[in-house]
Design a protein around this motif. Structure first.
Motif, short mmCIF file in Angstrom:
data_model
loop_
_atom_site.label_atom_id
_atom_site.label_comp_id
_atom_site.label_asym_id
_atom_site.label_seq_id
_atom_site.Cartn_x
_atom_site.Cartn_y
_atom_site.Cartn_z
N TRP A 40 30.18 38.50 42.71
CA TRP A 40 30.93 38.99 43.88
C TRP A 40 30.05 39.86 44.77
N ASP A 55 40.67 47.37 43.87
CA ASP A 55 41.06 46.04 43.38
C ASP A 55 41.62 46.07 41.96
N SER A 87 36.50 39.29 34.37
CA SER A 87 35.91 40.04 35.47
C SER A 87 35.09 41.15 34.83
N ASN A 131 37.10 43.06 31.86
CA ASN A 131 38.56 43.24 31.90
C ASN A 131 39.27 42.57 30.73
N ASN A 135 44.12 41.16 33.80
CA ASN A 135 44.19 42.42 34.53
C ASN A 135 45.44 43.21 34.15
C1 NAG Z 1 41.55 40.44 38.17
O1 NAG Z 1 41.28 41.25 39.28
C2 NAG Z 1 40.08 40.90 39.97
C3 NAG Z 1 39.87 41.92 41.04
O2 NAG Z 1 39.59 43.16 40.48
C4 NAG Z 1 40.21 39.50 40.53
O3 NAG Z 1 38.99 39.11 41.14
C5 NAG Z 1 40.51 38.53 39.39
O4 NAG Z 1 40.75 37.25 39.90
C6 NAG Z 1 41.72 38.99 38.60
N1 NAG Z 1 41.82 38.18 37.40
C7 NAG Z 1 42.94 37.62 37.04
C8 NAG Z 1 42.89 36.82 35.78
O5 NAG Z 1 43.98 37.72 37.67
#
Ligand code: NAG
Ligand code: NAG
Ligand code: NAG
Ligand code: NAG
Length: 528
Positions: A40, A55, A87, A131, A135
């Protein structure tokens, strides 16, 4: 225009080293080639920057933090399957020691441990965090997606570590010298999972309050609701009654370590008898909040809470909650008269794939089913650390003896399992695996004891390896000087040092000698 000219002059004359570090950092995102990864960004972060994380899922509760060294921040997404991925971030310090460190997660999250990353990058580690494959703090992303569960069980930490080492090497143009891991709770489990299943990943692991035997842990942490019932049930105790139970536990057990200070050095030897608190005939309404005595039924609740949990065949599911942590858990967590959310989420989304599953129905059949299912082999209870041992890696394990979430009794149970599985007495385990019982420490941190042992940035009273589990591990790995004790510090609310105490390594226990100032660590001894 002027600012470009200024930057060129500044780079040429004033701060060439920092300037080239900045340039190297901003180029990294374009140059980095990692399989299955999308980079990113890579951006320079100057010492003293107040970083915010817009984010990040709000449930992670991480708004901002200040990092006190210059570093290069890299954010990457790595696909782990066609329907899952992690992530991750790498924080690469300008003043690099040549060491690599991976951080873990907590609970069922879903959140990068930015505080631990800040701690490690400030100490000069090239540091990574991920992560955990989803998330936020909820288990809902596990629903009907075993790949997300797999990331949570082991793949996030392993992938983060493998990819993180590649990023570090690409950035510094040389390999790291030693690789470390720091984590607590779920992070502690992730550390042991690495030692058990990915022994090549780390040369040294700090694993705190580990969520070992994870399937059974979720049965155990869910079963308290069945003991208390909802608020107001005959089996439920009010917060005031838990106050009375705590005081009674101290009255019965605090002196067993030779000194009465509200801290049980070894709760394992406390066999608490709650029947002492049963109200005498004619006592006033025992369900009122002011009550400091309990009914016979409530004494049954208390006794069950401090007893091992057995399944339908009589087999041990999980060892008892250690006595002493009641006030850290009151009126929350297991004493609240509500289901425990992590356990409920685990059964709903990872075990049964049924968001409607009712945690009030949890019972022995569920314990047996979930442990047999063992999603993605998340159990983390193998006593065989021989591959880890034979490559010379070290593990430093600690557990707060006032842990209100993961009973500290699971840790000696695991240590003893390793001893039996590998056929090694403590004198031999000491070569690669040492376990410290931290009296007066709650879950990973906090509590009235000398609970600051360097397990995190806010709990680093000192960087002296005699007082800090992370620097102690580094000394052990790199100089082969193993820690015999860990000197902890107790702070008051306003940051004053109250006392220090040396914590013993299992199976030794701490005892006041009966002579000298009990606030002085030298007045205590580690005995068998
Ligand atoms: C988790 O959050 C990040 C941004 O911090 C995003 O890029 C990513 O797609 C998200 N992952 C999921 C599995 O939703
Ligand atoms: C960092 O910024 C946030 C807002 O993004 C603010 O709330 C916080 O107080 C700041 N921290 C410091 C130490 O300045
Ligand atoms: C890349 O992703 C695929 C699935 O999309 C997976 O099978 C493979 O193991 C991944 N490779 C690496 C190096 O992670
Ligand atoms: C007891 O305390 C709870 C909150 O902790 C309160 O809701 C309840 O009304 C109290 N009951 C009595 C009898 O005071």
């Amino acid at each position: 225009m002027r600012s470009t000219l200024y930057a060129v002059l500044w780079c040429a004359l004033v701060a060439a080293a920092q300037c080239s570090f900045q340039k190297k950092c901003s180029k990294l995102a374009r140059e980095l080639q990692v399989k299955n990864a999308t980079v990113w960004f890579s951006e320079f972060v100057a010492a003293g920057t107040n970083l915010s994380f817009p984010d990040t899922d709000p449930s992670c509760g991480q708004a901002s933090l200040v990092v006190n060294v210059d570093f290069c921040r890299v954010a990457v997404y790595v696909a782990t399957s066609s329907r899952s991925g992690i992530s991750m971030e790498a924080w690469l310090p300008s003043d690099w020691t040549g060491r690599f460190l991976s951080t873990g997660n907590g609970g069922l999250n879903g959140c990068l441990s930015y505080d631990d990353m800040a701690y490690a990058v400030e100490l000069g580690f090239s540091t990574v965090g991920a992560n955990n494959g989803h998330n936020g703090t909820s288990g809902a992303p596990f629903l009907n997606n075993p790949d997300v569960v797999e990331d949570f069980a082991w793949r996030s930490v392993h992938t983060n570590t493998v990819v993180g080492k590649q990023i570090s090497q690409a950035f510094y143009h040389r390999k790291h010298k030693k690789s470390y891991y720091l984590g607590c709770s779920t992070g502690g489990r992730q550390g042991f999972k690495s030692a058990q299943s990915f022994p090549e990943d780390f040369d040294g692991i700090v694993a705190g309050a580990p969520a070992l035997d994870f399937n059974n842990l979720n049965s155990w942490s869910g079963h308290f609701y069945g003991l208390t019932g909802p608020v107001g049930s005959p089996t439920y105790l009010t917060p005031e009654q838990w106050n009375a139970v705590h005081a009674d536990i101290l009255a019965q057990c605090d002196g067993l370590d030779g000194y009465v200070d509200g801290i049980l050095e070894d709760p394992e030897i406390c066999q608490y008898r709650p029947e002492n608190l049963i109200c005498p005939p004619g006592a006033s309404d025992t369900s009122a909040n002011s009550s400091t005595c309990i009914t016979g039924t409530q004494a049954g609740t208390v006794r069950a809470m401090f007893s091992d949990l057995h399944g339908s065949g009589g087999a041990l599911v999980y060892p008892r909650m250690q006595p002493g942590s009641e006030l850290l858990g009151t009126p929350y967590i297991y004493y609240a008269g509500t289901p425990f959310s992590y356990s409920a989420d685990w059964f709903r989304y990872a075990v049964y794939n049924d968001p409607e599953w009712d945690p009030a129905t949890l019972g022995p059949d569920d314990y047996a089913f979930s442990d047999a299912l063992n999603p993605s082999d998340i159990r983390t209870f193998s006593g065989d650390l021989s591959a880890f041992r034979s490559r010379g890696a070290k593990i430093l394990h600690y557990h707060g003896q006032m842990d209100q979430i993961i009973t500290s009794a699971i840790s000696p149970r695991y240590y003893d399992l390793v001893a039996r599985t590998m056929g090694l007495p403590s004198s031999a385990l000491d070569d690669f695996y040492r376990f410290f019982r931290i009296s007066g420490m709650g879950h990973c941190t906090g509590g009235p004891g000398a609970a600051s042992i360097g397990q995190g940035r806010a709990a680093a009273a000192s960087l002296d390896p005699d007082q800090n589990v992370l620097t102690a591990l580094v000394r052990w790995v790199e100089k082969d000087e193993a820690p015999d004790t860990i000197l902890g510090t107790a702070f008051s609310g306003d940051g004053e040092v109250v006392f220090r105490r040396r914590h013993c390594r299992y199976p030794l226990r701490n005892r006041y000698t009966g002579e000298g100032d009990p606030q002085d660590p030298d007045s205590w001894e580690c005995i068998l």
